[in-house]
Write an enzyme that holds these catalytic residues in place. Sequence first.
Site, PDB file in Angstrom:
ATOM      1  N   HIS A   1       0.874  -1.283   0.012  1.00 31.88           N
ATOM      2  CA  HIS A   1      -0.106   0.065  -0.154  1.00 31.88           C
ATOM      3  C   HIS A   1       0.649   1.278   0.027  1.00 31.88           C
ATOM      4  CE1 HIS A   1      -3.972  -1.677   0.325  1.00 31.88           C
ATOM      5  NE2 HIS A   1      -3.611  -2.668   1.348  1.00 31.88           N
TER       6      HIS A   1
ATOM      7  N   ASP B   1      -0.614  -4.395   5.795  1.00 31.92           N
ATOM      8  CA  ASP B   1      -1.656  -5.266   5.426  1.00 31.92           C
ATOM      9  C   ASP B   1      -1.303  -5.723   3.964  1.00 31.92           C
ATOM     10  OD1 ASP B   1      -2.006  -2.543   5.360  1.00 31.92           O
ATOM     11  OD2 ASP B   1      -4.217  -3.017   4.674  1.00 31.92           O
ATOM     12  N   GLU B   2      -1.924  -6.591   3.585  1.00 28.99           N
ATOM     13  CA  GLU B   2      -2.134  -7.085   2.122  1.00 28.99           C
ATOM     14  C   GLU B   2      -1.113  -6.784   1.074  1.00 28.99           C
ATOM     15  OE1 GLU B   2      -6.767  -6.106   1.635  1.00 28.99           O
ATOM     16  OE2 GLU B   2      -5.549  -4.388   1.404  1.00 28.99           O
ATOM     17  N   VAL B   3       0.193  -7.459   1.305  1.00 31.61           N
ATOM     18  CA  VAL B   3       1.299  -7.288   0.483  1.00 31.61           C
ATOM     19  C   VAL B   3       1.018  -8.534  -0.738  1.00 31.61           C
ATOM     20  CG1 VAL B   3       3.818  -7.512   0.200  1.00 31.61           C
ATOM     21  CG2 VAL B   3       2.798  -6.608   2.379  1.00 31.61           C
TER      22      VAL B   3
END
Lengths: 687, 687
Positions: free
Chosen positions: B256, B319-321
């Site tokens: 992100h 988060d969310e790699v």
Amino acid sequence: MRTLVLLVSVPLILVFFSGAQQAIQPGPLNLMPMPSNYQLTSDQMAIDQSFSVSLTGHQEARLDSAVQRFLRNLSRRTGMSLTAQSADPAQAKLLIHTDQASKEVQEPGEDESYSLEVTPSGAKLSAPNPLGTLHGLQTFLQLVEAAPAGFAVPVINIHDTPRFVWRGLMIDVSRHFIPIDVIKRNLDGMEAVKMNVFHWHLSDDQGFRVESKKFPKLQEMGSDGLYYTQAQVRDLIAYAHDRGIRVVPEFDMPGHSTAWFVGYPELASAPGQYQIERHWGVFDPAMDPTRDRVYDFLDEFIKEMAALFPDSYFHIGGDEVNGKQWDANPQIQDFKRSHGLKSNNELQAYFTKRLEKIVSQLHKNMVGWDEILTPGMPNNIVIQSWRGPGSLAAAAKQGYRGLLSNGYYIDLMWSAARHYAVDPMSEATADLTPEEKRHILGGEATMWSEYVGPETIDSRIWPRTAAIAEKLWSPSDVRDVNSMYARLAQISWRLDSLGLTHNTDYIPMLQRIANDEDTAPLQVLADVVEPVKGYRDQFARFKPTSTDPLNRLVDAARPESDAAREFSNLVDSFLAGQCKDAALSARLRRLLTKWHENNLEPLIEKSFLLQEIAPLAQNLSLISSAGLQAIDYIDRGEEPADNWKTEQLALVQQAQQPTSAQLLIMVASPIQRLVEASSGGACHSTK
Amino acid sequence: MRTLVLLVSVPLILVFFSGAQQAIQPGPLNLMPMPSNYQLTSDQMAIDQSFSVSLTGHQEARLDSAVQRFLRNLSRRTGMSLTAQSADPAQAKLLIHTDQASKEVQEPGEDESYSLEVTPSGAKLSAPNPLGTLHGLQTFLQLVEAAPAGFAVPVINIHDTPRFVWRGLMIDVSRHFIPIDVIKRNLDGMEAVKMNVFHWHLSDDQGFRVESKKFPKLQEMGSDGLYYTQAQVRDLIAYAHDRGIRVVPEFDMPGHSTAWFVGYPELASAPGQYQIERHWGVFDPAMDPTRDRVYDFLDEFIKEMAALFPDSYFHIGGDEVNGKQWDANPQIQDFKRSHGLKSNNELQAYFTKRLEKIVSQLHKNMVGWDEILTPGMPNNIVIQSWRGPGSLAAAAKQGYRGLLSNGYYIDLMWSAARHYAVDPMSEATADLTPEEKRHILGGEATMWSEYVGPETIDSRIWPRTAAIAEKLWSPSDVRDVNSMYARLAQISWRLDSLGLTHNTDYIPMLQRIANDEDTAPLQVLADVVEPVKGYRDQFARFKPTSTDPLNRLVDAARPESDAAREFSNLVDSFLAGQCKDAALSARLRRLLTKWHENNLEPLIEKSFLLQEIAPLAQNLSLISSAGLQAIDYIDRGEEPADNWKTEQLALVQQAQQPTSAQLLIMVASPIQRLVEASSGGACHSTK
């Protein structure tokens, strides 16, 4: 390129309705004020995210900030984020050309014209100076609409110039203090409808509202701490200047001046102490016109204020001196005798002439209410008339310039239509010679603030003042009331989107009154009532004071009920159609049933703020029942008994009397027409 | 003296209803969040213009400004001008005693309790430190109502303390930039419902929103010019501190993070150039966890930010790699092998541990999303769970502190009831030992901003977040949904009066969509629809981007339709009463008739923004007709034909499918129940 940008930015919508595009009909022109000349087509110019603006010709900071403000408003209008200001005029969707600068200090009579040419591919706005450019930008904004194919403005050619050079709004900040941010949003509203004078009524019996560095006890003792600093005043003047608006200060003298005397009792015609006045009305305190020390004080004070307010007009009030302090002061009586002054009017004329010398020495034109026009005044003064066109015409014949405010007193709570019917060039002024007519500069809406505060002032000024603004800008033949109301409804929401709160504050105020319970029943009532009209009924409250909270239903209610006007129009249509239209009959029944069945009792029981409206709620229910019965008789073609009709008319008449809630039920009159038509009228004869 | 003042200030009203005073019933307590302990009586303490406040005990500027703010809000609440702050504690109507200072930098777990004792003659608020005093003032404000005898608060005894120490609201300012003034009014809302953590999601793929003096290309190239200066950040932190609210910054890493790479591509795991991301989703760019230069950069950057943000918690996202850049980079693959890192998860754990060292060296506790919890992390980190109580419980068992956000994602457009049912101490966390439970600090509502902008964010946060605030403050047995909705409706208007726009912006947005025509028909539709729920349907727009205008009906529509919920409750009552209640039947008919007859075509023809809602308007009309027919069958006691029912249920089902307008008709489900009940159901068996 524009099409491509549109494809990227709103593709779903484009795909969705691409099959639905139809021939576009040229709609009515939703502008207020209406321009003096225009040709409208059915074509449109699209507004999308490629929209850009370029300024050519004369450059100044005010124009740049006007374009930024314009883009902000256009963004708000469309929900699109528009910030681009194109550097290359050839690429701009809106090309703005300004010939030259306007005067450094704005003057009445400067050229405010502009031309706006919109083609399908772009628009051009031209003006001789920035004043016209500012007006043209407002016109462009009002033209923007969500059209069938996207945001757009119509292809149109406008050449516009105002009818009057002085289009003012007066705000009384003495009786209730109005904070700077509230003034600012009202200046935004003025700009939107092309008004160009903010008349700031800064002192009165109830408060002295501006900082004097020379005489600090004026604001320190005369304002309860509620005053504008000089820095705030300068900031406001700059804010107004940015919007093409002059700021004319008013310091009301020699009457309406109690607040001065709290700090400086030596100015008065009777010995102190003085207190800030908390009530409304005309009071005895007046400056002593016989003392040189008073003129010395005023000379210094006006010098300070003349430097603070750059406008070349300076308003000294001059209204409503009751003379009681003068009559009671032997020294003043001696002075009158020794100077051959036969009346208090002549004494005031003596005062006004000395004041005028002070003002004109500072290169300012003196403005005052009717009372200042007395024999021997110099011709550069301006008369603001609260008395009417007769006074204005008399003044013009003597070579004095004048402004009409009679008929534009928005605190009287009249309808927009009533104000709209008032024309500065009518009655006595209409008969003036062309030369004399040039002395009629325009007019001002006046917002006296006995019953308005920061929360309610917007709803007392707007939207009705937009109708007055049109009267002062547009040609005299722009006077169709239905067109005015249709456009007023739209401009009202546009004004709200500038930050004015006249629409958005309505429900929150009802919520507060009703303790955040479900306000639907309260709104049913509030939608069809209006505050009492005129001073007699407004002042009928038991000993009103400036500390009374403005939290009643009369404060939340709108000065003009749209719902009642629409109902009245429906009744007229129904009667004009000889009561044969069944759909109209059903529609009237639905409205009357809603009012008849509306139950406010649970809310009234809980909130003391609602207890005064109980009789009003009952009356609405009763007369709505009368209206329903009348439609029953009409629909059945049955003649009602005479005593039924007499009783119902008595009910309706009783419901039209002001109650302690100071509210009027505005559907009473059309219901009366229904009851009257229910027997022997046009309806029955044709059934 | 109070009675006398009342006589002077509101005499007419007093006279008017003096005969109407009745025994006052103790009403429901309109507080949100509900206090942990209270005894309520039916007596009241009057609030009039003699109201005054005095502060005793510990003194600090924050308390003085809190009292000024309190008086301003009380003035707004009552319409009375209240400015007096009494010097003499013996004379004060509200006496406030604060024992001692709270910590200079607010910490989770500080005592936030307060006591409020209201007697008929005065009130006393006591608190161990200013945090409790602030909360108590909000409670007092919520207690004020327009009672039958005037403004009043009930006589009550409250001892209140929060259930959880961390009651947060996260706002994502990256995907849409949210200006400081909008953040501030939301902090006012947080204060009103006693939330104490503002979690500021400052960076993401779509924008880097804070000024770095060390690395200025972060904001210069990563924000489109839309970022907060450090002065603005300091001002906001002070604003929050004044309201008892901590400010926790979040810089999301290592994923992100596209916006960082526009100015500093050397931080990324793949070579540049990078552009600010304009779309929504999970993207490939991620920081390179193998390079020392990345840690050097972060060390300097976090040092700068740690000084700017005084809070002792620092959120690093995590988060969310998706790992795609890592997989594609041979050098990173080599690094994983050489360091024995078997997965991208292990690689991220390596990154997080190095980051944690940087953060803890600055005496900050690291906070991150679920993903940061990996073996070997120190115990002072805090896990914010978007995954759910299971993750939280697992973390707590290992000694890690946690925050619940799963279930509090307000961008999903769930109902307040659905959020209200979520409890940080439920499911897996409910089974923890008392010792482990102490690790559950509380929770945070999360406002991700793909589809909100400055104009719409208030209506996405409020009023639903007030229900979450209650969940985090009040005892676990406060969970009655009907009570919650009744109080939420009231607190919603109170929040609006603080300057939040979630109620007042509704009609203006509809006006804009409908070109300022009469929006009544549009409101009929808008009142019964809700935006689609959950990410799948929200993201179903064709290629949405961050430059799409948020000007559609889905943006104006409220996340939760009160009208639909009320209709649903009416249908339930009707069916529960075996369809015998004629008044209810008539009421349902009136609503269904309104929806059936609602004609939007003239508006839809004119505005492209409405064309997408044509199918929706048609569906509402069709299913309302089905509902009316169902009631006809029920009222006549007649069994409908099987194919009628099949057809109607198909209609209703079809109307429940999302359309391109991304809106759901929320009255479809109760209409379905009516159709189902119309044959062979409980209604018929008893007729």
